[in-house]
Design a protein around this motif. Structure first.
Motif, PDB file in Angstrom:
ATOM      1  N   MET A 159       0.842  -1.206   0.000  1.00  0.00           N
ATOM      2  CA  MET A 159       0.000   0.000   0.000  1.00  0.00           C
ATOM      3  C   MET A 159       0.875   1.252   0.000  1.00  0.00           C
ATOM      4  N   GLN A 160       1.984   1.228   0.740  1.00  0.00           N
ATOM      5  CA  GLN A 160       2.905   2.369   0.740  1.00  0.00           C
ATOM      6  C   GLN A 160       3.535   2.557  -0.637  1.00  0.00           C
ATOM      7  N   LEU A 161       3.894   1.460  -1.295  1.00  0.00           N
ATOM      8  CA  LEU A 161       4.456   1.570  -2.640  1.00  0.00           C
ATOM      9  C   LEU A 161       3.416   2.146  -3.598  1.00  0.00           C
ATOM     10  N   GLY A 162       2.162   1.780  -3.415  1.00  0.00           N
ATOM     11  CA  GLY A 162       1.096   2.363  -4.232  1.00  0.00           C
ATOM     12  C   GLY A 162       1.033   3.870  -4.089  1.00  0.00           C
ATOM     13  N   ASP A 163       1.281   4.356  -2.871  1.00  0.00           N
ATOM     14  CA  ASP A 163       1.283   5.808  -2.645  1.00  0.00           C
ATOM     15  C   ASP A 163       2.269   6.507  -3.569  1.00  0.00           C
ATOM     16  N   ARG A 164       3.400   5.881  -3.804  1.00  0.00           N
ATOM     17  CA  ARG A 164       4.436   6.503  -4.656  1.00  0.00           C
ATOM     18  C   ARG A 164       3.962   6.690  -6.090  1.00  0.00           C
ATOM     19  N   LEU A 165       2.959   5.903  -6.478  1.00  0.00           N
ATOM     20  CA  LEU A 165       2.421   5.995  -7.836  1.00  0.00           C
ATOM     21  C   LEU A 165       1.056   6.679  -7.875  1.00  0.00           C
ATOM     22  N   GLY A 166       0.626   7.198  -6.734  1.00  0.00           N
ATOM     23  CA  GLY A 166      -0.678   7.839  -6.673  1.00  0.00           C
ATOM     24  C   GLY A 166      -1.830   6.854  -6.644  1.00  0.00           C
ATOM     25  N   LEU A 167      -1.558   5.615  -6.272  1.00  0.00           N
ATOM     26  CA  LEU A 167      -2.597   4.586  -6.181  1.00  0.00           C
ATOM     27  C   LEU A 167      -3.075   4.485  -4.741  1.00  0.00           C
ATOM     28  N   ASP A 168      -4.375   4.564  -4.545  1.00  0.00           N
ATOM     29  CA  ASP A 168      -4.924   4.448  -3.193  1.00  0.00           C
ATOM     30  C   ASP A 168      -5.323   3.000  -2.938  1.00  0.00           C
ATOM     31  N   LEU A 169      -4.395   2.223  -2.399  1.00  0.00           N
ATOM     32  CA  LEU A 169      -4.679   0.836  -2.050  1.00  0.00           C
ATOM     33  C   LEU A 169      -5.190   0.721  -0.623  1.00  0.00           C
ATOM     34  N   TRP A 170      -5.128   1.820   0.127  1.00  0.00           N
ATOM     35  CA  TRP A 170      -5.531   1.818   1.533  1.00  0.00           C
ATOM     36  C   TRP A 170      -7.024   1.613   1.710  1.00  0.00           C
ATOM     37  N   THR A 171      -7.823   2.149   0.811  1.00  0.00           N
ATOM     38  CA  THR A 171      -9.272   2.069   0.959  1.00  0.00           C
ATOM     39  C   THR A 171      -9.881   0.955   0.114  1.00  0.00           C
ATOM     40  N   LEU A 172      -9.039   0.212  -0.571  1.00  0.00           N
ATOM     41  CA  LEU A 172      -9.501  -0.877  -1.420  1.00  0.00           C
ATOM     42  C   LEU A 172     -10.121  -1.976  -0.562  1.00  0.00           C
ATOM     43  N   ALA A 173     -11.290  -2.409  -0.928  1.00  0.00           N
ATOM     44  CA  ALA A 173     -11.973  -3.481  -0.203  1.00  0.00           C
ATOM     45  C   ALA A 173     -12.689  -4.378  -1.217  1.00  0.00           C
ATOM     46  N   PRO A 174     -11.981  -5.378  -1.754  1.00  0.00           N
ATOM     47  CA  PRO A 174     -12.617  -6.278  -2.725  1.00  0.00           C
ATOM     48  C   PRO A 174     -13.851  -6.947  -2.118  1.00  0.00           C
ATOM     49  N   GLN A 175     -14.865  -7.113  -2.931  1.00  0.00           N
ATOM     50  CA  GLN A 175     -16.113  -7.725  -2.434  1.00  0.00           C
ATOM     51  C   GLN A 175     -15.834  -9.126  -1.897  1.00  0.00           C
ATOM     52  N   GLY A 176     -16.323  -9.381  -0.713  1.00  0.00           N
ATOM     53  CA  GLY A 176     -16.165 -10.689  -0.096  1.00  0.00           C
ATOM     54  C   GLY A 176     -14.823 -10.920   0.558  1.00  0.00           C
ATOM     55  N   ALA A 177     -14.012  -9.874   0.626  1.00  0.00           N
ATOM     56  CA  ALA A 177     -12.682 -10.007   1.230  1.00  0.00           C
ATOM     57  C   ALA A 177     -12.543  -9.015   2.387  1.00  0.00           C
ATOM     58  N   GLY A 178     -11.555  -9.265   3.192  1.00  0.00           N
ATOM     59  CA  GLY A 178     -11.227  -8.332   4.269  1.00  0.00           C
ATOM     60  C   GLY A 178     -10.189  -7.331   3.786  1.00  0.00           C
ATOM     61  N   THR A 179      -9.736  -6.527   4.691  1.00  0.00           N
ATOM     62  CA  THR A 179      -8.731  -5.516   4.378  1.00  0.00           C
ATOM     63  C   THR A 179      -7.548  -5.702   5.316  1.00  0.00           C
ATOM     64  N   PRO A 180      -6.402  -5.139   4.986  1.00  0.00           N
ATOM     65  CA  PRO A 180      -5.280  -5.196   5.932  1.00  0.00           C
ATOM     66  C   PRO A 180      -5.628  -4.581   7.282  1.00  0.00           C
ATOM     67  N   ARG A 181      -6.458  -3.540   7.271  1.00  0.00           N
ATOM     68  CA  ARG A 181      -6.853  -2.933   8.548  1.00  0.00           C
ATOM     69  C   ARG A 181      -7.629  -3.930   9.412  1.00  0.00           C
ATOM     70  N   LEU A 182      -8.525  -4.676   8.791  1.00  0.00           N
ATOM     71  CA  LEU A 182      -9.261  -5.705   9.541  1.00  0.00           C
ATOM     72  C   LEU A 182      -8.307  -6.784  10.053  1.00  0.00           C
ATOM     73  N   ALA A 183      -7.321  -7.139   9.246  1.00  0.00           N
ATOM     74  CA  ALA A 183      -6.343  -8.140   9.676  1.00  0.00           C
ATOM     75  C   ALA A 183      -5.522  -7.606  10.852  1.00  0.00           C
ATOM     76  N   LEU A 184      -5.173  -6.335  10.794  1.00  0.00           N
ATOM     77  CA  LEU A 184      -4.433  -5.723  11.893  1.00  0.00           C
ATOM     78  C   LEU A 184      -5.283  -5.693  13.172  1.00  0.00           C
ATOM     79  N   ASP A 185      -6.533  -5.292  13.017  1.00  0.00           N
ATOM     80  CA  ASP A 185      -7.433  -5.264  14.187  1.00  0.00           C
ATOM     81  C   ASP A 185      -7.591  -6.659  14.785  1.00  0.00           C
TER      82      ASP A 185
END
Length: 185
Positions: A159-185
């Motif tokens: 996700m940090q590498l995506g920032d370098r390219l202007g890609l917002d991977l932080w808010t990405l939430a594929p349908q039926g999947a969790g997110t890194p934030r949920l995994a961290l929690d």
């Protein structure tokens, strides 16, 4: 600067830009794609080397030599059987392969390669993180907490590498999947 030269630039001591024999199993001619994870911190080495720019201890020629080594290793990652094996790994090995290839591509000025790698992020996330944040591919392993944390770190690095390219991977939430934030929690 001395360590960078010893490991990457000095012909007498430098590593070869491949892990062809990484995690070799005796009796096999070549190593496996699982050995690539041992170089997962290589993009951080590139970042550290970039901080040396302008230092009297690290010349422009040194930087060019390091970039050439990293480009050769990146080419090997992209083209070798071991690289293909790591890229196809659904677990943390695949995550760290993506971290290496995207990070090195950015360091070597190959943003199109980095974008292609980061385009796999939604599929990696869908395969690795359940809606409740569990990482079943890592939980099934012998040291499940360690593997889960390692994979999670790799996802955050992507996700940090995506920032370098202007890609917002932080808010990405594929349908039926969790997110890194949920995994961290």
């Amino acid at each position: 600067a001395g360590l960078l030269r010893a490991f990457f630039l000095d012909p007498a001591t430098a590593m070869q830009p491949h892990l062809r024999y990484g995690q070799l199993v005796p009796g096999q001619t070549e190593g496996s794609g699982f050995g690539l994870i041992d170089m997962r911190r290589l993009p951080e080495v590139c970042d550290a080397a970039s901080l040396r720019v302008g230092s009297m201890a690290w010349s422009g020629q040194d930087m060019e030599g390091l970039r050439a080594w990293m480009q050769a290793y990146l080419d090997w990652l992209l083209e070798s059987p071991q690289g293909r094996e790591a890229r196809e790994a659904a677990n943390n090995h695949g995550t760290w392969y993506d971290v290496q290839t995207a990070g090195l591509a950015l360091y070597c000025g190959k943003s199109e390669v980095a974008r292609a790698v980061l385009a796999r992020f939604p599929a990696r996330l869908a395969a690795q993180v359940q809606p409740d944040g569990a990482q079943p591919l890592e939980l099934a392993r012998t040291r499940s907490l360690s593997y889960s944390l390692s994979n999670l770190e790799g996802l955050f690095r992507l996700m940090q590498l995506g920032d370098r390219l202007g890609l917002d991977l932080w808010t990405l939430a594929p349908q039926g999947a969790g997110t890194p934030r949920l995994a961290l929690d």
